[in-house]
Design a protein around this motif. Structure first.
Motif, PDB file in Angstrom:
ATOM      1  N   UNK A   1     -19.561 104.386 -61.614  1.00  0.00           N
ATOM      2  CA  UNK A   1     -18.971 103.540 -60.791  1.00  0.00           C
ATOM      3  C   UNK A   1     -19.145 101.909 -60.906  1.00  0.00           C
ATOM      4  N   UNK A   2     -20.525 101.942 -61.412  1.00  0.00           N
ATOM      5  CA  UNK A   2     -21.124 100.393 -61.565  1.00  0.00           C
ATOM      6  C   UNK A   2     -20.185  99.839 -62.918  1.00  0.00           C
ATOM      7  N   UNK A   3     -20.060 100.663 -63.953  1.00  0.00           N
ATOM      8  CA  UNK A   3     -19.428 100.344 -65.041  1.00  0.00           C
ATOM      9  C   UNK A   3     -17.867 100.169 -64.611  1.00  0.00           C
ATOM     10  N   UNK A   4     -17.303 100.953 -64.058  1.00  0.00           N
ATOM     11  CA  UNK A   4     -16.226 100.774 -63.645  1.00  0.00           C
ATOM     12  C   UNK A   4     -15.650  99.347 -62.632  1.00  0.00           C
ATOM     13  N   UNK A   5     -16.677  99.043 -61.974  1.00  0.00           N
ATOM     14  CA  UNK A   5     -16.795  97.550 -61.192  1.00  0.00           C
ATOM     15  C   UNK A   5     -16.615  96.611 -62.039  1.00  0.00           C
ATOM     16  N   UNK A   6     -17.415  96.811 -63.099  1.00  0.00           N
ATOM     17  CA  UNK A   6     -17.485  95.657 -64.350  1.00  0.00           C
ATOM     18  C   UNK A   6     -15.983  95.498 -64.943  1.00  0.00           C
ATOM     19  N   UNK A   7     -15.507  96.791 -65.368  1.00  0.00           N
ATOM     20  CA  UNK A   7     -14.198  96.667 -66.120  1.00  0.00           C
ATOM     21  C   UNK A   7     -13.101  96.132 -65.054  1.00  0.00           C
ATOM     22  N   UNK A   8     -13.143  96.390 -63.911  1.00  0.00           N
ATOM     23  CA  UNK A   8     -12.182  95.911 -62.690  1.00  0.00           C
ATOM     24  C   UNK A   8     -12.270  94.167 -62.563  1.00  0.00           C
ATOM     25  N   UNK A   9     -13.413  93.972 -62.726  1.00  0.00           N
ATOM     26  CA  UNK A   9     -13.637  92.288 -62.789  1.00  0.00           C
ATOM     27  C   UNK A   9     -13.081  91.776 -63.960  1.00  0.00           C
ATOM     28  N   UNK A  10     -13.084  92.543 -65.094  1.00  0.00           N
ATOM     29  CA  UNK A  10     -12.559  91.992 -66.327  1.00  0.00           C
ATOM     30  C   UNK A  10     -11.158  92.080 -66.338  1.00  0.00           C
ATOM     31  N   UNK A  11     -10.436  93.225 -65.731  1.00  0.00           N
ATOM     32  CA  UNK A  11      -9.097  93.577 -65.491  1.00  0.00           C
ATOM     33  C   UNK A  11      -8.599  92.207 -64.538  1.00  0.00           C
ATOM     34  N   UNK A  12      -9.283  91.729 -63.589  1.00  0.00           N
ATOM     35  CA  UNK A  12      -8.739  90.583 -62.678  1.00  0.00           C
ATOM     36  C   UNK A  12      -8.640  89.359 -63.230  1.00  0.00           C
ATOM     37  N   UNK A  13      -9.823  89.128 -64.310  1.00  0.00           N
ATOM     38  CA  UNK A  13      -9.658  88.067 -65.023  1.00  0.00           C
ATOM     39  C   UNK A  13      -8.580  87.835 -65.974  1.00  0.00           C
ATOM     40  N   UNK A  14      -8.139  89.070 -66.613  1.00  0.00           N
ATOM     41  CA  UNK A  14      -7.224  89.153 -67.646  1.00  0.00           C
ATOM     42  C   UNK A  14      -5.840  88.916 -66.901  1.00  0.00           C
ATOM     43  N   UNK A  15      -5.808  89.597 -65.763  1.00  0.00           N
ATOM     44  CA  UNK A  15      -4.281  89.402 -64.913  1.00  0.00           C
ATOM     45  C   UNK A  15      -4.004  87.987 -64.781  1.00  0.00           C
ATOM     46  N   UNK A  16      -5.249  87.384 -64.288  1.00  0.00           N
ATOM     47  CA  UNK A  16      -5.108  85.880 -63.910  1.00  0.00           C
ATOM     48  C   UNK A  16      -4.798  84.917 -64.925  1.00  0.00           C
ATOM     49  N   UNK A  17      -4.793  85.402 -66.285  1.00  0.00           N
ATOM     50  CA  UNK A  17      -4.329  84.416 -67.427  1.00  0.00           C
ATOM     51  C   UNK A  17      -3.137  84.535 -67.620  1.00  0.00           C
ATOM     52  N   UNK A  18      -2.302  83.528 -67.571  1.00  0.00           N
ATOM     53  CA  UNK A  18      -0.975  83.749 -67.755  1.00  0.00           C
ATOM     54  C   UNK A  18      -0.400  83.851 -69.183  1.00  0.00           C
ATOM     55  N   UNK A  19      -1.358  83.781 -69.989  1.00  0.00           N
ATOM     56  CA  UNK A  19      -1.007  84.097 -71.407  1.00  0.00           C
ATOM     57  C   UNK A  19      -1.025  85.617 -71.698  1.00  0.00           C
ATOM     58  N   UNK A  20      -1.444  86.300 -70.835  1.00  0.00           N
ATOM     59  CA  UNK A  20      -1.765  87.571 -71.048  1.00  0.00           C
ATOM     60  C   UNK A  20      -0.673  88.646 -70.444  1.00  0.00           C
ATOM     61  N   UNK A  21       0.508  88.355 -69.898  1.00  0.00           N
ATOM     62  CA  UNK A  21       1.343  88.971 -69.383  1.00  0.00           C
ATOM     63  C   UNK A  21       1.762  90.149 -70.027  1.00  0.00           C
ATOM     64  N   UNK A  22       2.072  90.281 -71.433  1.00  0.00           N
ATOM     65  CA  UNK A  22       2.505  91.418 -72.128  1.00  0.00           C
ATOM     66  C   UNK A  22       1.249  92.298 -72.434  1.00  0.00           C
ATOM     67  N   UNK A  23       0.149  91.575 -72.634  1.00  0.00           N
ATOM     68  CA  UNK A  23      -1.166  92.685 -72.649  1.00  0.00           C
ATOM     69  C   UNK A  23      -1.407  93.492 -71.556  1.00  0.00           C
ATOM     70  N   UNK A  24      -0.839  92.939 -70.417  1.00  0.00           N
ATOM     71  CA  UNK A  24      -1.029  93.719 -69.025  1.00  0.00           C
ATOM     72  C   UNK A  24      -0.412  95.157 -69.245  1.00  0.00           C
ATOM     73  N   UNK A  25       0.647  95.217 -69.806  1.00  0.00           N
ATOM     74  CA  UNK A  25       1.482  96.451 -69.940  1.00  0.00           C
ATOM     75  C   UNK A  25       0.890  97.537 -70.923  1.00  0.00           C
ATOM     76  N   UNK A  26       0.854  98.596 -70.603  1.00  0.00           N
ATOM     77  CA  UNK A  26       0.206  99.722 -71.603  1.00  0.00           C
ATOM     78  C   UNK A  26       0.872 100.947 -71.628  1.00  0.00           C
ATOM     79  N   UNK A  27       1.420 101.134 -72.639  1.00  0.00           N
ATOM     80  CA  UNK A  27       2.366 102.359 -72.966  1.00  0.00           C
ATOM     81  C   UNK A  27       1.444 103.675 -73.271  1.00  0.00           C
ATOM     82  N   UNK A  28       1.556 104.576 -72.266  1.00  0.00           N
ATOM     83  CA  UNK A  28       0.662 105.749 -72.812  1.00  0.00           C
ATOM     84  C   UNK A  28       1.453 106.638 -73.682  1.00  0.00           C
ATOM     85  N   UNK A  29       0.861 107.011 -74.651  1.00  0.00           N
ATOM     86  CA  UNK A  29       1.554 107.868 -75.780  1.00  0.00           C
ATOM     87  C   UNK A  29       2.145 107.130 -76.739  1.00  0.00           C
ATOM     88  N   UNK A  30       2.180 105.933 -76.564  1.00  0.00           N
ATOM     89  CA  UNK A  30       2.866 104.880 -77.390  1.00  0.00           C
ATOM     90  C   UNK A  30       4.386 105.105 -77.520  1.00  0.00           C
TER      91      UNK A  30
END
Length: 539
Positions: free
Chosen positions: A42-71
């Motif tokens: 859960x602590x590691x999960x919290x760290x990952x979620x903080x990184x996710x918020x930082x990444x989502x706040x970056x307008x240059x990472x719009x495409x990186x925010x989508x992840x195709x499962x199974x490609x």
């Protein structure tokens, strides 16, 4: 070369899945080992979620925010999407999760089997529901979340908990049935369940099929609104939440927000301004239903005879406020509502944890005694002179401060963020087009603003009455001790509300940008549909 950041979107789902599966390999008597795995994950999960918020706040990472499962290419394959809203909700779930988990280590994690495993699967379901870009997989993660919540609602046993838990199971099975009907109708009309692809097709649906599309959306809406607790669908909520153990109720504070999130996501994405004849579908229902929920919750707050039920009705007030704000269909109102969503969820979660600690400092039969004292008064001659000047224990002082902060937050009083959230909503209601254009104030704006003020007053009256009856009238001479591991999560949750008060400017700016993106989804829809596959070279 792929890095960890390229797979950041899927980690909030994989991590709790792996941790929950790992803990199934240990006997339930090995609770220390399970607790260690749960806390670490859960602590590691919290760290990952903080990184996710930082990444989502970056307008240059719009495409990186989508992840195709199974490609698989979108919309044929499953896609995960982490925009500002979903990243924020995942982080909020993580904060509530670590707080409730630490609190449970004092005693509740040992009150029944498989607590830690169910806890991780609950986080997995919550994260998946927030991150998925597909309606069917939203249903799948809903079911994962609900299956884990069934076990957690019954955790600790007790007749009242079992009755409320079984009621909760029956209601949510009905909601799942409605969800499947709605998803089937939408797929039959549009041929897709990908949210972005659906949004691109709604405006072009033939008029003969539009009725079926909107009927499917209505079934989905019923399922979401039942989960959100909208009146009259939220009849189950106060009893269930009041009967649950303290840490379970604290993490359940975000469960209603899953329904609110789903309503907000689909109403702005698929039935927003670009949906043609279906634009604004259900907004009137959200306005009226949300305001009715606020009124019902406020009356319930005033009528509650136990602190736990009072907290349950506070959840309804929060959900009603958010649903009515979403129904206004205005980005400025939505921005204020998103700020209020975070604040109210943190405050209610902290309050559920405080409720159990308050019961420890009260004498036996305190609720009955409080009602008796309120009705018939107290004989002042019974007050002993030797009680004057008694030292207040440190734990009791800290508990009183935390309770006072909850009163300010839930009643929406200055200077804390509860007031700022309500003020942002009300301000936007009376200036719906911004400061540069003439405002068009509707009767719904007056009703919503009035009900928000009334609900705050009701919370102030009820919580003040509870505080007086707890700390003055029914407090035990020898209150049970409060452990650091129990008060620390409460301080964390309330401390975050204080931080959001101090940083209200940048946080509110983040919310307004998020709301503008939600109400103008064309760019996000294009980015999701253009999600690149692994190994694909972008032009």
């Amino acid at each position: 070369m792929n890095t960890l950041l390229d797979h950041l979107v899927v980690l909030p789902i994989l991590l709790p899945l792996a941790a929950g599966a790992l803990m199934l390999m240990f006997d339930d008597r090995q609770r220390v080992t399970k607790a260690f795995i749960n806390v670490f994950a859960t602590a590691l999960h919290l760290v990952i979620c903080v990184m996710l918020v930082v990444q989502a706040a970056n307008p240059t990472d719009l495409l990186a925010a989508s992840y195709p499962i199974g490609n698989w290419p979108v919309p044929f394959g499953i896609v995960l999407v982490a925009d500002r809203l979903s990243a924020m909700m995942v982080l909020l779930a993580s904060v509530l999760g670590i707080s409730a988990l630490v609190y449970s280590l004092a005693r509740w994690h040992a009150a029944g089997p498989n607590f830690h495993t169910l806890f991780q699967f609950l986080l997995m379901g919550l994260n998946g529901a927030f991150l998925t870009g597909d309606i069917f997989n939203l249903f799948v993660f809903f079911e994962v979340m609900l299956a884990a919540s069934y076990g957690l609602a019954l955790h600790g046993l007790g007749l009242a908990r079992i009755k409320a838990g079984l009621h909760y199971v029956a209601v949510n099975l009905g909601a799942s049935f409605l969800f499947l009907i709605g998803a089937a109708l939408i797929y039959g009309v549009t041929g897709t369940l990908n949210m972005a692809d659906l949004a691109s097709k709604v405006a072009t649906i033939p008029e003969l099929d539009r009725g079926l599309l909107e009927a499917g959306a209505a079934f989905l809406g019923l399922a979401f609104l039942l989960k959100a607790g909208m009146w009259p669908l939220g009849f189950w909520l106060p009893t269930t939440y009041a009967a649950a153990s303290a840490p379970v109720a604290a993490v359940f504070a975000i469960m209603t927000k899953v329904g609110v999130y789903a309503v907000l996501r689909l109403s702005t994405l698929a039935f927003g301004i670009e949906a043609g004849a279906s634009a604004g579908l259900g907004q009137t229902v959200l306005q009226i239903g949300g305001m009715a929920t606020i009124a019902f919750g406020a009356v319930g707050v005033l009528a509650s005879q136990t602190t736990a039920r009072l907290a349950g009705y506070c959840v309804l007030v929060s959900s009603g406020t958010l649903l009515a704000a979403i129904g206004m269909g205005n980005a400025f109102v939505t921005g204020g509502a998103l700020y209020y969503l975070v604040i109210s969820t943190l405050a209610i979660s902290a309050f559920f944890l405080i409720v159990e600690l308050l019961e420890r400092i009260r004498i036996a039969g305190a609720d009955v005694l409080a009602i008796t004292l309120e009705a018939y008064g107290d004989d002042e001659e019974d007050i002993e002179n030797d009680e004057i000047g008694l030292a207040i224990p440190g734990a009791l002082t800290m508990l009183g401060i935390c309770f006072a902060l909850c009163v300010l937050l839930l009643a929406g009083l200055p200077p804390l963020a509860g007031f700022l959230g309500k003020f942002a909503i009300i301000s936007a209601l009376f200036n719906p087009h911004g400061l540069t254009e003439a405002a068009i104030i509707t009767p719904a704006s007056w009703w919503l603003a009035s009900l928000m003020i009334f609900s705050g007053f009701a919370a102030l009256v009820a919580l003040t009455r509870t505080g007086i009856s707890t700390f003055w009238a029914t407090m035990s001479d020898t209150p049970a001790p409060v452990r650091v591991i129990e008060i620390a999560p409460i301080l964390l949750l309330l401390g975050l509300t204080v931080v959001m008060t101090v940083l209200a400017g940048p946080v509110m700016d983040y919310m307004y940008v998020m709301a503008e993106n939600l109400h103008s989804p064309a760019i996000e829809i294009g980015n999701i549909l253009a999600t690149p596959l692994v190994g694909e070279v972008l032009p």
